[in-house]
Design an enzyme around this catalytic site. Structure first.
Site, short mmCIF file in Angstrom:
data_model
loop_
_atom_site.label_atom_id
_atom_site.label_comp_id
_atom_site.label_asym_id
_atom_site.label_seq_id
_atom_site.Cartn_x
_atom_site.Cartn_y
_atom_site.Cartn_z
N HIS A 1 -1.48 0.84 30.40
CA HIS A 1 -2.93 1.08 30.43
C HIS A 1 -3.67 -0.25 30.58
CE1 HIS A 1 -6.70 3.07 28.97
NE2 HIS A 1 -6.95 1.82 28.62
N GLU A 2 -3.35 -1.21 29.73
CA GLU A 2 -4.02 -2.52 29.79
C GLU A 2 -3.69 -3.26 31.07
OE1 GLU A 2 -6.44 -3.24 27.83
OE2 GLU A 2 -6.03 -1.51 26.57
#
Length: 169
Positions: free
Chosen positions: A40-41
């Site tokens: 996600h990051e």
């Protein structure tokens, strides 16, 4: 892209959480969760890098992750929206990857697939809540900033975040 990987940091308390996962027998689940958070990051970071943003760090924390840039609030709406949305979009890619792994790889069982999908959806839906600093709160702030000055939009989004959070409790 290599520059992004050089900026990855792991918070010291993250290792405590990993140790607790090993001690309690939930290491596999913990690795799933932090893999999802890392992807996600990384989605945010790669989109930011694409637009030439200055990335300070991508940090894995004991409770999630964060991308820190020097570009907060001073980039065009389109760029900020894409960078914000690029994290949640990774969950769709990961769920599709899990489906293919379940279909074609013998070591990825139905139980693994189900648990991975559950973790993915939980993190995705939580992250889309309209509460700052979550991505949902950030998208709410961007929408408000589209029609109001930045400082007013930030103030409004903080009030709305608190209001939403207080209704949840």
């Amino acid at each position: 892209m290599i520059d992004v990987f050089k900026r990855i940091r792991i918070h010291p308390l993250f290792w405590v959480v990993i140790g607790l996962g090993v001690a309690t027998g939930y290491f596999r689940e913990l690795i799933m969760l932090f893999s999802i958070i890392f992807c996600h990051e990384l989605g945010h970071a790669l989109a930011a890098k694409y637009f030439g943003w200055r990335i300070v760090k991508v940090e894995l924390l004991p409770f999630g992750g964060v991308l820190e840039t020097e570009e907060y609030g001073n980039r065009p709406f389109r760029e900020e929206f894409i960078v914000t949305l690029s994290g949640p979009v990774q969950h769709l890619h990961l769920m599709l990857l899990s489906y293919f792994a379940y279909s074609y790889l013998p070591f990825w069982s139905y139980a693994d697939h189900s648990l991975f999908i559950l973790h993915n959806l939980t993190i995705l839906l939580f992250n889309l809540l309209p509460i700052l600093p979550l991505d949902g709160g950030r998208m709410m702030q961007l929408a408000l900033a589209k029609f109001s000055p930045y400082r007013l939009a930030l103030k409004q989004s903080l009030y709305l975040s608190l209001s939403f959070f207080s209704r949840m409790c």
